[in-house]
Write a protein that holds these residues in place. Structure first.
Motif, PDB file in Angstrom:
ATOM      1  N   SER A 215       0.819  -1.205   0.000  1.00 57.55           N
ATOM      2  CA  SER A 215       0.000   0.000   0.000  1.00 57.55           C
ATOM      3  C   SER A 215       0.859   1.265   0.000  1.00 57.55           C
ATOM      4  CB  SER A 215      -0.908   0.001   1.216  1.00 57.55           C
ATOM      5  OG  SER A 215      -1.626   1.210   1.327  1.00 57.55           O
ATOM      6  N   ALA A 216       0.361   2.298  -0.661  1.00 57.71           N
ATOM      7  CA  ALA A 216       0.997   3.620  -0.662  1.00 57.71           C
ATOM      8  C   ALA A 216      -0.064   4.675  -0.419  1.00 57.71           C
ATOM      9  CB  ALA A 216       1.710   3.884  -1.993  1.00 57.71           C
ATOM     10  N   CYS A 217       0.306   5.717   0.291  1.00 53.99           N
ATOM     11  CA  CYS A 217      -0.593   6.850   0.543  1.00 53.99           C
ATOM     12  C   CYS A 217       0.077   8.086  -0.050  1.00 53.99           C
ATOM     13  CB  CYS A 217      -0.834   7.020   2.037  1.00 53.99           C
ATOM     14  SG  CYS A 217      -2.043   8.300   2.446  1.00 53.99           S
ATOM     15  N   VAL A 218      -0.452   8.580  -1.170  1.00 49.39           N
ATOM     16  CA  VAL A 218       0.188   9.672  -1.899  1.00 49.39           C
ATOM     17  C   VAL A 218      -0.801  10.807  -2.100  1.00 49.39           C
ATOM     18  CG1 VAL A 218       1.815   8.148  -3.076  1.00 49.39           C
ATOM     19  CG2 VAL A 218      -0.398   8.599  -4.115  1.00 49.39           C
ATOM     20  N   GLN A 219      -0.274  11.975  -2.417  1.00 48.85           N
ATOM     21  CA  GLN A 219      -1.115  13.132  -2.673  1.00 48.85           C
ATOM     22  C   GLN A 219      -1.850  12.957  -4.001  1.00 48.85           C
ATOM     23  OE1 GLN A 219       1.474  16.519  -2.479  1.00 48.85           O
ATOM     24  NE2 GLN A 219       1.658  16.430  -0.247  1.00 48.85           N
ATOM     25  N   GLU A 220      -2.942  13.700  -4.130  1.00 48.83           N
ATOM     26  CA  GLU A 220      -3.820  13.502  -5.285  1.00 48.83           C
ATOM     27  C   GLU A 220      -3.113  13.766  -6.604  1.00 48.83           C
ATOM     28  OE1 GLU A 220      -8.261  14.966  -6.805  1.00 48.83           O
ATOM     29  OE2 GLU A 220      -7.410  15.692  -4.915  1.00 48.83           O
ATOM     30  N   GLU A 221      -2.205  14.750  -6.632  1.00 45.85           N
ATOM     31  CA  GLU A 221      -1.537  15.055  -7.891  1.00 45.85           C
ATOM     32  C   GLU A 221      -0.572  13.949  -8.327  1.00 45.85           C
ATOM     33  OE1 GLU A 221       0.469  17.533  -4.574  1.00 45.85           O
ATOM     34  OE2 GLU A 221      -1.560  16.977  -5.222  1.00 45.85           O
ATOM     35  N   ASN A 222      -0.165  13.081  -7.397  1.00 44.88           N
ATOM     36  CA  ASN A 222       0.739  11.974  -7.739  1.00 44.88           C
ATOM     37  C   ASN A 222       0.027  10.639  -7.824  1.00 44.88           C
ATOM     38  OD1 ASN A 222       2.999  13.719  -7.700  1.00 44.88           O
ATOM     39  ND2 ASN A 222       3.168  13.513  -5.482  1.00 44.88           N
ATOM     40  N   LEU A 223      -1.310  10.656  -7.731  1.00 45.44           N
ATOM     41  CA  LEU A 223      -2.066   9.417  -7.624  1.00 45.44           C
ATOM     42  C   LEU A 223      -1.920   8.546  -8.876  1.00 45.44           C
ATOM     43  CD1 LEU A 223      -3.850   8.200  -5.432  1.00 45.44           C
ATOM     44  CD2 LEU A 223      -5.839   9.122  -6.634  1.00 45.44           C
ATOM     45  N   TRP A 231      -5.597  -1.305  -9.027  1.00 44.32           N
ATOM     46  CA  TRP A 231      -6.736  -0.399  -8.812  1.00 44.32           C
ATOM     47  C   TRP A 231      -6.526   0.548  -7.643  1.00 44.32           C
ATOM     48  CZ3 TRP A 231     -11.766  -3.775  -9.518  1.00 44.32           C
ATOM     49  CH2 TRP A 231     -12.009  -3.931 -10.884  1.00 44.32           C
ATOM     50  N   VAL A 232      -5.515   0.383  -6.871  1.00 47.70           N
ATOM     51  CA  VAL A 232      -5.251   1.230  -5.710  1.00 47.70           C
ATOM     52  C   VAL A 232      -3.801   1.691  -5.779  1.00 47.70           C
ATOM     53  CG1 VAL A 232      -6.962   0.150  -4.208  1.00 47.70           C
ATOM     54  CG2 VAL A 232      -4.652  -0.796  -4.317  1.00 47.70           C
ATOM     55  N   PRO A 233      -3.462   2.835  -5.145  1.00 43.32           N
ATOM     56  CA  PRO A 233      -2.057   3.277  -5.158  1.00 43.32           C
ATOM     57  C   PRO A 233      -1.169   2.317  -4.374  1.00 43.32           C
ATOM     58  CG  PRO A 233      -3.380   4.673  -3.720  1.00 43.32           C
ATOM     59  CD  PRO A 233      -4.337   3.792  -4.447  1.00 43.32           C
ATOM     60  N   THR A 234      -0.094   1.890  -4.995  1.00 41.09           N
ATOM     61  CA  THR A 234       0.814   0.940  -4.362  1.00 41.09           C
ATOM     62  C   THR A 234       2.258   1.308  -4.670  1.00 41.09           C
ATOM     63  OG1 THR A 234       0.764  -0.552  -6.278  1.00 41.09           O
ATOM     64  CG2 THR A 234      -0.824  -0.973  -4.509  1.00 41.09           C
ATOM     65  N   GLN A 235       3.147   0.808  -3.826  1.00 38.26           N
ATOM     66  CA  GLN A 235       4.573   0.863  -4.096  1.00 38.26           C
ATOM     67  C   GLN A 235       4.973  -0.441  -4.791  1.00 38.26           C
ATOM     68  OE1 GLN A 235       7.283   2.577  -1.069  1.00 38.26           O
ATOM     69  NE2 GLN A 235       5.552   2.414   0.325  1.00 38.26           N
ATOM     70  N   PHE A 340       6.392  10.282   1.663  1.00 35.98           N
ATOM     71  CA  PHE A 340       6.662   9.109   0.834  1.00 35.98           C
ATOM     72  C   PHE A 340       8.006   8.477   1.190  1.00 35.98           C
ATOM     73  CE2 PHE A 340       8.033   6.899  -3.020  1.00 35.98           C
ATOM     74  CZ  PHE A 340       6.952   6.047  -3.171  1.00 35.98           C
ATOM     75  N   TYR A 341       8.969   9.289   1.594  1.00 32.60           N
ATOM     76  CA  TYR A 341      10.266   8.729   1.969  1.00 32.60           C
ATOM     77  C   TYR A 341      10.141   7.866   3.225  1.00 32.60           C
ATOM     78  CZ  TYR A 341      12.054  12.096  -1.397  1.00 32.60           C
ATOM     79  OH  TYR A 341      12.288  12.793  -2.544  1.00 32.60           O
ATOM     80  N   VAL A 342       9.290   8.265   4.154  1.00 26.80           N
ATOM     81  CA  VAL A 342       9.067   7.450   5.350  1.00 26.80           C
ATOM     82  C   VAL A 342       8.365   6.148   4.971  1.00 26.80           C
ATOM     83  CG1 VAL A 342       7.843   7.342   7.555  1.00 26.80           C
ATOM     84  CG2 VAL A 342       9.043   9.428   6.900  1.00 26.80           C
ATOM     85  N   GLN A 343       7.399   6.211   4.062  1.00 23.24           N
ATOM     86  CA  GLN A 343       6.727   4.994   3.608  1.00 23.24           C
ATOM     87  C   GLN A 343       7.717   4.023   2.972  1.00 23.24           C
ATOM     88  OE1 GLN A 343       2.960   5.608   1.432  1.00 23.24           O
ATOM     89  NE2 GLN A 343       3.003   7.747   2.094  1.00 23.24           N
ATOM     90  N   ARG A 344       8.630   4.551   2.182  1.00 22.72           N
ATOM     91  CA  ARG A 344       9.656   3.696   1.572  1.00 22.72           C
ATOM     92  C   ARG A 344      10.560   3.088   2.644  1.00 22.72           C
ATOM     93  NH1 ARG A 344      14.088   7.039  -1.186  1.00 22.72           N
ATOM     94  NH2 ARG A 344      14.440   7.344   1.050  1.00 22.72           N
ATOM     95  N   ASP A 345      10.959   3.891   3.630  1.00 21.72           N
ATOM     96  CA  ASP A 345      11.828   3.382   4.698  1.00 21.72           C
ATOM     97  C   ASP A 345      11.120   2.309   5.525  1.00 21.72           C
ATOM     98  OD1 ASP A 345      13.780   5.121   3.852  1.00 21.72           O
ATOM     99  OD2 ASP A 345      13.394   6.623   5.406  1.00 21.72           O
ATOM    100  N   ILE A 346       9.815   2.460   5.727  1.00 21.13           N
ATOM    101  CA  ILE A 346       9.062   1.463   6.481  1.00 21.13           C
ATOM    102  C   ILE A 346       9.116   0.109   5.779  1.00 21.13           C
ATOM    103  CG2 ILE A 346       6.711   0.786   7.101  1.00 21.13           C
ATOM    104  CD1 ILE A 346       6.188   3.682   7.858  1.00 21.13           C
ATOM    105  N   VAL A 347       9.007   0.112   4.456  1.00 18.39           N
ATOM    106  CA  VAL A 347       9.084  -1.141   3.698  1.00 18.39           C
ATOM    107  C   VAL A 347      10.439  -1.810   3.912  1.00 18.39           C
ATOM    108  CG1 VAL A 347       9.082  -2.133   1.385  1.00 18.39           C
ATOM    109  CG2 VAL A 347       7.402  -0.392   1.988  1.00 18.39           C
TER     110      VAL A 347
END
Length: 401
Positions: A215-223, A231-235, A340-347
């Protein structure tokens, strides 16, 4: 705050003698000063400016008093986070596994390693154990900051600062955890050496490579950039693993794609989506490959199907690795709105913890199930949209028969 600062300056003027009490956390001013200031404002010329300033002054005094002097404590439970953790550590083993995804012995080892080797320090109000448990509580259960505040009885700023502090220590740990245990590939993996099905075909194989999504949580402009077949935002994650289900390399979102080139004569097993090239062995195309195909269609026929059958069985170690990895950490399914950098580090930290548990735990329920069922592959939490549509269509046809 800017408006209140202006009001305070208007009230104070050029007078001195005010200070700050670091113990009480309040402004130091004698009662005579306040009485004189307020009396002068009230009995001064009766005009709008004076009365406005007086109102501002009273508002500041009341706000300051309620905020800093007469504060009603929020985290006032006697059952603090430390008391609760002590109860968990003295209780049934399964409680620790359910909450923090590892048993008590591994949790203590992890805390000691982070303190001794990876620069994690305790603070005046929090032990190493509590810091690590807050971090694992967020990752394992997907808990929000407010939920952690209530459970551990700490302020939101404390929870957030602790999370990022432990995250940095975990990233240092990942450098030692996500790497080859045999960099020279001098030994044949025991999973191949001790199995007659693989030894004749794959004695020079060193691991498996595949891609997956979290799963990824990104801003609307980067969706749009992060929505694909799921079908969903993912890394998008590409990883290599050994046959004992440990990550040896990773690349996230098409970055760091320079996988270490295998030594001459050695190779990784990959699926049909990869090109057949030196160092990477793909199956025969246009021939039955996946394990369910053989389960439904009977035994393999011909050399190509035999090869594909054992190739698929050997390569499924990467799918099993992804499956147990995702099932352990709930936050991989519902990523909070971190940067997003924190999300990447969490992975990356998840991969390190996965390897840490695999190496250190004598018995782990998730790995134990896979070890007992060599053909079991946990389902992917993010299925392709095309697969879902095909399944829904088949269900509708069955319904109208």
């Amino acid at each position: 705050m800017k408006d209140q600062w202006k009001m305070w300056k208007a009230l104070k003027g050029n007078e001195t003698g005010l200070g700050w009490d670091p113990i009480k956390g309040t402004v130091v001013a004698p009662d005579e000063w306040w009485n004189k200031k307020i009396k002068r404002m009230i009995w001064d010329d009766d005009n709008d400016e004076v009365w406005q300033t007086t109102t501002y002054a009273i508002d500041i005094i009341c706000s300051y008093y309620l905020s800093y002097i007469h504060k009603e404590p929020c985290m006032d439970s006697f059952h603090t986070g430390l008391v609760w953790l002590q109860e968990i550590m003295r209780g049934n083993e399964r409680r620790c596994v359910n909450l923090f995804r590892m048993d008590k012995d591994i949790l203590i080892k992890l805390c000691l390693d982070l303190e001794r080797h990876y620069k994690l320090k305790c603070s005046k109000k929090m032990t190493i154990l509590e810091k690590v448990d807050i971090f694992l509580y967020v990752l394992a259960l997907g808990a929000s900051n407010r939920q952690v505040q209530e459970r551990f009885q700490h302020l939101g700023e404390t929870v957030s600062g602790n999370f990022h502090e432990v995250l940095k220590a975990m990233l240092r740990l990942s450098i030692d955890m996500i790497k080859l245990t045999d960099p020279m590939f001098s030994n044949i993996p025991p999973e191949i050496l001790n199995d007659d099905r693989y030894m004749s075909y794959f004695k020079d194989c060193i691991g498996a490579i595949d891609e997956t999504h979290v799963s990824a949580c990104v801003q609307e402009e980067n969706l749009i950039r992060f929505i694909g077949r799921k079908w969903v935002p993912t890394q998008n994650i590409m990883a290599a693993c050994s046959f004992d289900m440990q990550f040896t390399f990773y690349a996230i979102n098409k970055q760091n794609l320079n996988f270490p080139k295998p030594p001459p004569g050695k190779y990784y097993v990959v699926d049909a989506g990869y090109q057949q090239m030196e160092g990477y062995l793909a199956p025969y195309r246009g021939t039955r490959y996946h394990l369910p195909d053989f389960q439904r269609g009977g035994r393999p026929r011909g050399l190509k199907e035999i090869f594909n059958r054992w190739h698929s069985s050997l390569r499924c170690c990467i799918e099993r690795t992804f499956g147990v990895w995702k099932a352990r950490w709930k936050i991989l399914r519902t990523m909070p709105p971190y940067s997003f950098y924190v999300q990447r580090d969490i992975v990356v930290v998840f991969m390190a913890l996965h390897n840490y548990i695999r190496r250190k735990a004598l018995v782990d329920p998730a790995f134990e199930r896979l070890d007992k069922s060599p053909n079991f592959i946990p389902p992917d939490i993010f299925r392709d949209a095309d697969d879902i549509q095909v399944e829904e269509s088949s269900q509708k046809r069955e319904h109208f028969k």
